[in-house]
Motif scaffolding. Structure first.
Motif, PDB file in Angstrom:
ATOM      1  N   LYS A   6      34.542  28.700  69.950  1.00  0.00           N
ATOM      2  CA  LYS A   6      35.460  29.288  68.870  1.00  0.00           C
ATOM      3  C   LYS A   6      36.528  28.105  68.382  1.00  0.00           C
ATOM      4  N   ASN A 126      34.524  28.699  56.344  1.00  0.00           N
ATOM      5  CA  ASN A 126      34.213  29.816  57.172  1.00  0.00           C
ATOM      6  C   ASN A 126      34.078  29.328  58.542  1.00  0.00           C
ATOM      7  N   ASN A 129      37.542  31.100  63.868  1.00  0.00           N
ATOM      8  CA  ASN A 129      37.342  32.357  64.447  1.00  0.00           C
ATOM      9  C   ASN A 129      38.565  33.381  64.938  1.00  0.00           C
ATOM     10  N   GLU A 130      39.403  32.538  65.131  1.00  0.00           N
ATOM     11  CA  GLU A 130      40.887  33.503  65.422  1.00  0.00           C
ATOM     12  C   GLU A 130      42.101  32.689  64.992  1.00  0.00           C
ATOM     13  N   MET A 154      38.893  37.625  54.094  1.00  0.00           N
ATOM     14  CA  MET A 154      38.213  37.331  55.715  1.00  0.00           C
ATOM     15  C   MET A 154      38.853  38.575  56.351  1.00  0.00           C
ATOM     16  N   ASN A 155      37.919  39.510  57.005  1.00  0.00           N
ATOM     17  CA  ASN A 155      38.526  40.585  57.495  1.00  0.00           C
ATOM     18  C   ASN A 155      38.902  40.188  59.149  1.00  0.00           C
ATOM     19  N   LYS A 175      38.333  37.126  63.618  1.00  0.00           N
ATOM     20  CA  LYS A 175      37.518  37.417  62.525  1.00  0.00           C
ATOM     21  C   LYS A 175      36.344  38.408  62.863  1.00  0.00           C
ATOM     22  N   ILE A 176      36.387  39.299  61.949  1.00  0.00           N
ATOM     23  CA  ILE A 176      35.200  40.207  62.001  1.00  0.00           C
ATOM     24  C   ILE A 176      34.182  39.943  61.033  1.00  0.00           C
ATOM     25  N   ASP A 177      33.147  39.690  61.623  1.00  0.00           N
ATOM     26  CA  ASP A 177      31.971  39.392  60.424  1.00  0.00           C
ATOM     27  C   ASP A 177      31.511  40.533  59.650  1.00  0.00           C
ATOM     28  N   ASN A 178      31.514  40.292  58.382  1.00  0.00           N
ATOM     29  CA  ASN A 178      31.128  41.408  57.417  1.00  0.00           C
ATOM     30  C   ASN A 178      29.745  41.672  57.351  1.00  0.00           C
TER      31      ASN A 178
END
Length: 178
Positions: A6, A126, A129-130, A154-155, A175-178
Motif C-alpha cells: 500500500k 490512482n 491507498n490510505e 475517491m470514496n 480508499k474504497i474501490d468503487n
C-alpha cells in the motif's frame, strides 16, 4: 497473487487544508510540538520500508535538521539527477512507473511524505491507498493546498480518528474501490 504493498500518505495540514505557507514555511507545525508525543509516527515507520518524497520537501526536511531513517529506501523525486547514496535514491523518471513497480515488489508499505505535487500526481494516477492526515488547529488563510483541483473523486472509509491534548486531530482513511 502477491499482496500489493500500500501507498500511504502521512501528512499534516492546517484546518483549512494547507500543508505549508506560500513560501514553503511549515513552522505552524510547531504549535503541536510536545515533548514525548510523536502522534504515532514511530509506530507508523515500523509498517513501511520505502519513502517517496518530492525534492522541495526533502530539502525542507534536511534544512530543519531531520534525517530519514537509515533502514528505509528513500526515493527523492526530482527533475535534476543527483548521485544516489546508499538507500537514498534521486529519481527523475516516471513517478507512476516507479510507484507501480514498487507496489508489486515484496516488502512493507510505502510512505508518501509529500509534497503536494507528489501527492496530487499519485492521486491522478490512482496510486494512494490510505491517508493519515493530522489536522493542526490553525487556519492559515492561504498556502500550498494538500489537494489540488481536478483530482479524481475517491470514496474513502474512516478507520480511525484520534484527538490529542494539543488540539491535533488525526484522521485515518482507506480508499474504497468503487
Amino acid at each position: 497473487m502477491t499482496d500489493v504493498r500500500k501507498v500511504i500518505s502521512y501528512v499534516a495540514t492546517s484546518l483549512d487544508g494547507y500543508i505549508a505557507k506560500l513560501d514553503g514555511d511549515i513552522s505552524f507545525l510547531l504549535i503541536v510540538d510536545k515533548e514525548g508525543e510523536d502522534y504515532g509516527y514511530a509506530d507508523f515507520l515500523k509498517t513501511i520500508d520505502t519513502i517517496i518524497v518530492g525534492r522541495k520537501t526533502y530539502d525542507k526536511i534536511l534544512n530543519m535538521g531531520f534525517q530519514y531513517p537509515n533502514d528505509k529506501n528513500v526515493y527523492v523525486i526530482t527533475r535534476n539527477e543527483r548521485p544516489d547514496h546508499k538507500r537514498l535514491k534521486f529519481y527523475s523518471g516516471s513517478l507512476k512507473k516507479l510507484v507501480s513497480e514498487l507496489k508489486i515488489q515484496q516488502g512493507k508499505n510505502i510512505f508518501c511524505d509529500g509534497g503536494s505535487e507528489i501527492i496530487n500526481q499519485l492521486l491522478m494516477d490512482n496510486l494512494i491507498n490510505e491517508f493519515i492526515i493530522s489536522v493542526i488547529p490553525i487556519i492559515l488563510g492561504d498556502g500550498i493546498p494538500l489537494f489540488k483541483n481536478k483530482i479524481p473523486e475517491m470514496n474513502l472509509k474512516l478507520v480511525n480518528c484520534q484527538k490529542f491534548k494539543t488540539g491535533l486531530v488525526q484522521l485515518h482513511y482507506i480508499k474504497i474501490d468503487n
